[in-house]
Structure formats: structure tokens, C-alpha cells
Design an enzyme around this catalytic site. Structure first.
Site, PDB file in Angstrom:
ATOM      1  N   HIS A  47       8.166   8.589 -68.962  1.00 47.82           N
ATOM      2  CA  HIS A  47       7.306   7.431 -68.533  1.00 47.82           C
ATOM      3  C   HIS A  47       5.927   7.604 -68.724  1.00 47.82           C
ATOM      4  O   HIS A  47       5.242   8.934 -69.015  1.00 47.82           O
ATOM      5  CB  HIS A  47       7.435   6.978 -67.038  1.00 47.82           C
ATOM      6  CG  HIS A  47       6.518   6.113 -66.623  1.00 47.82           C
ATOM      7  ND1 HIS A  47       6.410   4.765 -66.875  1.00 47.82           N
ATOM      8  CD2 HIS A  47       5.291   5.880 -65.661  1.00 47.82           C
ATOM      9  CE1 HIS A  47       5.505   4.206 -66.430  1.00 47.82           C
ATOM     10  NE2 HIS A  47       4.674   4.841 -65.811  1.00 47.82           N
ATOM     11  N   CYS A  74       7.061   0.783 -71.385  1.00 49.42           N
ATOM     12  CA  CYS A  74       5.624   1.467 -71.200  1.00 49.42           C
ATOM     13  C   CYS A  74       4.933   1.971 -72.203  1.00 49.42           C
ATOM     14  O   CYS A  74       3.644   1.946 -72.353  1.00 49.42           O
ATOM     15  CB  CYS A  74       6.079   2.318 -69.690  1.00 49.42           C
ATOM     16  SG  CYS A  74       7.214   3.611 -70.346  1.00 49.42           S
TER      17      CYS A  74
END
Length: 358
Positions: free
Chosen positions: A116, A230
Site C-alpha cells: 500500500h 492508491c
């Protein structure tokens, strides 16, 4: 700010941040399934529409989520407004990266390079730190696969992604199993201009896209669809800062991508043209049949059976139905079918050579 503008975890799944209200309609078990399918695969339209890759559709505003869509983990629970910095402030910009679902699995997915991404900021005048990231409102499963509700003819999607900004940087979260590194230094004025851009970007780019779809793993292969997750938000923000005059350090930066490989996609239509009163009933049934094995709340036996059905559809029959820009596409799948990569994408070069942004 709970969201940048109005309005959990995937390749961009953030750590858990509290329990969501309402029934947990989004308890999906498909992260392991994606990994399994990638491993198993490795072992085992209208011409006027065909602009490749298909441009990601932007919207004039962000709609309110449907009450049916409930998150297991509350989106951006400690969010706060983006502050206005003094023009002469010096802001440090940090690259933040950590394993997906680290709060639950530790560094397990880090070993598989499923990460992430986020951005950190530090004001030298106030010595305050901030984190900015973009991720799913209702977790990865809902952004990747629909709900098949018996009272509805068409698949029902709970797919939104949004930016989250909050004060503080969780150093241990990013450093322990990931990355926290300085990549640039900007002025307060540049930060303020970036903040205005973030709000506009967030209001117009409203949905998450898990997959990058292209013709093959070869360099230069035709790309059919781009992901929107992301890492893409981080990359867009870096590009904007470079446009404003930021100088980035020369360091290696890698990002997770989940690829599907297929021949040229076929455009099928939108919800109305496929599932409406005059829609193609055979096609509508085929799409719902494809998505059925991805439903949530499965027993262990049902889950294993669903894996076999997915393998049969994607690898044996080489079929995949993609929902992109609120439209359906058919992908004629090709070996190696699906692959998770951790690719280097360099930091941008400074685009504004004047000192106006400093």
C-alpha cells in the site's frame, strides 16, 4: 478530513482503522483467492470506442454512497482538513509504503510485494506531520466484484475510492515492514496549490479499479485498461508536484500492480443496455454466472468450490468480464492470465524550471 472533498484494503488496502457501522456486507475472502489464481495461472466491440488504454472516466461530482454499502473498517476515521501552509514554510515530502493488511497479517503480504502506498508531509515551521492516501471506501472485494442481489436484475456495485488526509505519520507502521523515506522538499505555497488539485482530483475520480489489463507481460505490450488505486494517486500527486516545480531525489521507487492478460477486449454495454428490459438476456446471465463465485460470506467448502469455478472460467475457458467506467467488457484471457508484479516507476523530473513554485 474524513475524505478530501465529500463522500479498506486492496493492493492499496490500508491497515484497519476501526469497526464500521451496519451489517458487514463486505467481508470478502478474495485476497488469498487472487494470490492463488495468480499462482495457478502461472502453472497451469465497437471500433469507435477502441481507444487503448480506455481513458478512466471522471465525473462532475462525487455521489453519496448507497446505504446498502457498508465497510467492515471505517474509512478515514481520523481524517482532518488539509491545512493552509505559510508560503515560506518548507515542507518535506515522504514516500510511504507498507504491506497490504499489515494490521492483520504483519509482513506476510510484504514478502509477496503486495504493498500500500501513501505520502507523508512535514512542516518545518510547525513541526507537524501529515499523511495523505487514497483507498477504497468499502474494501477491495466491493471494488473488484459486485453483489448479486436477488431483488435486482443487474449486479450491484459498492465501488468508491477517495483520498484521506490526517495529522500524524505512524512511523512504526511504515518503517517496520515498509518504507518511510524523504523524496522531495517543497514550499508551503506549492503545498497549498497541490491541496487544491487534490480536492479536484478526488471529486472527479470516484471509483477504484483493481486491474491493469494488457496483451502480454512483454515490455511495450498493448495496454487495454489502467488501474486506478492508491499507487496511481501517489504517482499523480508526484507528477503534480513536479509540474509545480518540485525536485525529486534520485531513488528507486517500486509499486504493486495486479495484471490481467487478454486479447483485445470486446465492449458489451452499460447496465441498461445489458440488463435493462431490452437487454441481452443471454449475456446478462453469463455475466452474473461469472461473478457468482466471487460472492462474500462463503463457508470453507463453498469457498474451495468457488475457487475451482473461477479457475475453470478464467484459465480453462479463458473468460473474464470486466466492469470499467460503469460499462461491461469481455476479456479473452491469455497465458499467464493473471500476475502480481512489483515494478519500478521512477520519480518524476521537475517540469517547471522557474522558481515560481518555490
Amino acid at each position: 478530513m474524513a475524505q478530501v472533498g465529500s463522500a479498506g484494503p486492496g493492493a492499496c488496502g490500508r491497515r484497519g482503522a476501526g469497526a464500521g457501522a451496519g451489517p458487514e456486507r463486505t467481508t470478502w475472502r478474495w485476497a488469498p483467492a487472487l494470490l492463488w489464481l495468480a499462482t495457478a495461472a502461472a502453472v497451469a466491440g465497437d471500433p469507435s470506442r477502441r481507444q487503448w488504454p480506455v481513458p478512466y472516466k471522471r465525473f462532475s461530482f462525487r455521489p453519496e454512497p448507497d446505504p446498502y454499502c457498508q465497510a467492515k473498517y471505517t474509512f478515514c476515521p481520523t481524517g482532518s482538513p488539509i491545512p493552509v501552509m505559510k508560503d515560506d514554510d518548507v515542507i518535506e515530502v515522504f514516500r510511504l509504503q507498507a504491506p497490504v493488511w499489515e494490521f492483520k497479517y504483519g509482513d506476510l503480504l510484504g514478502h509477496l510485494k503486495i504493498m500500500h502506498d501513501a505520502i507523508g508531509f512535514r512542516s518545518t515551521l510547525t513541526e507537524k506531520n501529515y499523511t495523505m492516501e487514497w483507498y477504497e471506501l468499502f474494501q477491495l472485494g466491493n471494488c473488484t466484484f459486485p453483489h448479486l442481489r436477488p431483488e435486482m436484475n443487474a449486479p450491484f456495485w459498492c465501488n468508491q475510492g477517495a483520498a484521506c488526509f490526517f495529522e500524524g505519520i505512524d512511523d512504526s507502521h511504515w518503517k517496520e515492514n515498509g518504507t518511510l523515506v524523504l523524496v522531495a522538499t517543497i514550499s508551503g505555497g506549492m503545498f497549498n496549490r497541490m491541496a487544491k488539485w487534490v480536492k479536484q482530483d478526488n471529486e472527479t475520480g470516484i471509483y477504484y479499479e483493481t486491474w491493469t489489463v494488457q496483451a502480454s507481460p512483454e515490455r511495450g505490450a498493448e495496454r487495454w485498461f489502467e488501474s486506478y488505486d492508491c499507487s496511481k494517486f501517489v504517482l499523480r500527486t508526484y507528477e503534480k508536484l513536479a509540474e509545480l516545480g518540485a525536485d525529486f531525489k534520485k531513488i528507486e521507487t517500486n509499486y504493486t500492480r495486479i495484471f490481467l492478460y487478454s486479447g483485445e477486449p470486446t465492449y458489451l454495454g452499460n447496465e441498461t443496455s445489458v440488463f435493462g428490459p431490452t437487454g441481452n438476456k443471454t449475456l446478462a446471465l453469463a455475466i452474473k454466472k461469472f461473478y457468482y463465485p466471487f460472492k462474500p460470506h462463503l463457508s470453507t467448502k463453498e469457498f474451495l468450490l468457488s475457487l475451482l469455478q473461477i479457475f475453470d472460467a478464467v484459465v480453462i475457458h479463458r473468460e473474464f468480464y470486466l466492469f470499467y467506467n460503469f460499462e461491461y467488457w469481455f476479456l479473452p484471457m491469455k497465458y499467464p492470465f493473471i500476475k502480481i508484479t512489483y515494478e519500478e516507476i521512477p520519480l518524476p523530473n521537475r517540469k517547471n524550471r522557474t522558481l515560481s513554485g518555490l
